[in-house]
Scaffold this active site. Structure first.
Site, short mmCIF file in Angstrom:
data_model
loop_
_atom_site.label_atom_id
_atom_site.label_comp_id
_atom_site.label_asym_id
_atom_site.label_seq_id
_atom_site.Cartn_x
_atom_site.Cartn_y
_atom_site.Cartn_z
CG HIS A 83 -1.06 -3.98 7.38
ND1 HIS A 83 -0.82 -5.18 6.73
CD2 HIS A 83 -1.91 -4.27 8.40
CE1 HIS A 83 -1.50 -6.14 7.34
NE2 HIS A 83 -2.17 -5.62 8.35
CG ASP A 141 -6.51 -4.25 7.28
OD1 ASP A 141 -7.18 -3.78 6.35
OD2 ASP A 141 -6.65 -5.41 7.71
#
Length: 464
Positions: free
Chosen positions: A229, A78
């Site tokens: 991430h 993400d």
């Protein structure tokens, strides 16, 4: 859209006004009608749906998903792309692992080449909204929707795709209510939470060793979605990635990208953290926009679930490209398209391969179909006509308008390109949307041969 919606409301209270100024020459169904059509509901049913959603009940379309044949892990990243994304891609390539990147619109604007690279290397791209600002995104479903559309447009400009995969910043728990899920479902999106949080964003600078230990705790389900991430500041996530991959390999997991065939993970509702309300009028507006998006997917033939071995050919075209097609250094073959008794032949220099999909010039394709095409230079619009149908590829607004039987559907930022005066469109998606049934494609005698049956009607694809 807002003016058209206001007009519908005034009609309902008996006020007669003419607000169609910009598009006075077009007949466009109003938002309320579109909302009811999207859900197949009468006004009474729509009112019931609104009350059910308001009570917290989640409502879903009937769908079918495919379970993997062996335990499968879906690595997801993400908040990118960022310079760290290139390092993540290097590791994934070395390990021969496919993953999914949920990208932010503002980051794609800064690093479009990384989105293109991820696609070319067989990874999936998902929409993670534009700016990740919780207080904006969760102030109301309209703001969340607007950010999705903004990011979708940016991704389309950068890489020529419009992802159907969605991840809510922070996850859906405490952030999504039933309305959020409903509109995205009605629009043809799939929302994915996760069942293993690597903990790499629990605080700034979480060390790689802690990330690895967190992942080792599982749970290790048959289908496991791991949250990581690749945004700025997650160097330790990159450092931990090889060990995370090794962990799942040792446990016998296969690696795959998310697709709309994968059963989504949705968190439980929880207590909503944000103060917000949605009127029934606002609900109708959002449902109309969701319905418009879904009709674009349906017109492009992109709402079927792609099955194994390509049984539904073209079902996921331009949504999650799989990196298929010829390698960059492999020359294209001449293309021969057989449309019933009609034929179209293109030399290798006359068409393009983009993310594994053939893009062909629109004019020879339409003329081979027996239709007509006209370029309006003053409006920068290609006008296509066939029987009682028409389509307008408007490059001044970057919009496709489809007209049939007195009604119109307008799609913003469809997948179309204007290069040196030639309009290019994806071949397979366009054929499907024209009502042609693709029989087969193969290499024969040094040509790429595509066979398709002609249709009796003409509906041009939004080419999402």
């Amino acid at each position: 859209m807002f003016n058209l919606f206001r007009a519908q409301l005034m009609k309902r209270v008996g006020v007669c006004m003419a607000l169609i100024l910009t598009f006075s020459w077009l007949s466009i169904p109003g938002p309320l009608a579109g909302a009811q059509a999207a859900a197949g509901e009468s006004a009474a049913d729509a009112h019931t749906t609104y009350n059910e959603l308001k009570s917290g009940q989640r409502l879903w379309k009937d769908k079918q998903y495919k379970a993997p044949e062996q335990p499968t892990v879906y690595l997801t990243f993400d908040d990118g792309p960022s310079p760290l994304t290139a390092k993540v891609l290097d590791i994934l390539k070395e390990e021969d692992v496919k993953a999914t990147f949920f990208v932010l619109g503002e980051q794609v604007k800064s690093h479009p080449e990384l989105v293109r690279r991820a696609l070319e290397e067989g990874h999936a791209i998902g929409n993670h909204t534009y700016n990740h600002v919780y207080k904006e995104l969760y102030s109301g479903a309209q703001t969340f929707w607007d950010q999705l559309q903004q990011t979708e447009d940016i991704i389309a400009d950068a890489a020529g795709i419009r992802p159907r995969l969605i991840r809510a910043p922070g996850g859906t728990f405490g952030n999504f209510d039933a309305f959020y899920f409903y509109y995205l479902d009605q629009a043809g999106y799939e929302v994915y939470d996760w069942n293993i949080d690597s903990g790499d964003s629990a605080r700034p600078g979480v060390p790689a060793s802690e990330i690895i230990q967190t992942v080792k705790k599982g749970p290790f389900k048959n289908e496991t979605v791991v949250l990581m991430h690749d945004g700025t500041g997650h160097d330790q996530s990159v450092k931990a990635l090889p060990e995370v991959i090794r962990l799942f390999k040792e446990k016998g997991y296969a690696f795959a990208s998310l697709t709309t065939e994968v059963q989504p993970i949705h968190f439980s509702s929880g207590k909503i953290k944000w103060s917000r309300s949605l009127t029934e009028v606002g609900h109708e507006q959002l449902l109309a926009e969701a319905g418009e998006h879904m009709r674009g997917l349906e017109a492009a033939g992109l709402t079927k679930t792609a099955s194994a071995a390509g049984e539904e050919e073209g079902a996921s075209l331009a949504i999650v490209p799989k990196g298929a097609g010829k390698a960059k250094d492999e020359p294209l073959l001449p293309l021969e398209l057989r449309l019933g008794e009609r034929q179209l032949q293109l030399d290798a220099e006359q068409y393009r391969m983009v993310h594994g999909l053939e893009e062909v010039p629109l004019r020879p394709l339409i003329e081979a179909m027996g239709g007509q095409i006209h370029w309006d230079g003053s409006e920068r619009t290609a006008v296509v006509r066939y029987g009682g149908y028409a389509a307008e590829y408007d490059f001044s607004r970057h919009e496709l308008r489809l007209r049939a039987g007195g009604s119109l559907t307008a799609v913003h930022l469809p997948q179309m390109e204007l290069i040196d005066g030639t309009v290019y469109v994806p071949l397979q998606a366009t054929l499907l949307s024209l009502g042609c049934r693709i029989a087969d494609s193969s290499e024969e005698n040094g040509h790429m041969l595509v066979r398709a049956s002609m249709s009796g009607g003409f509906v041009v694809s939004p080419l999402y």
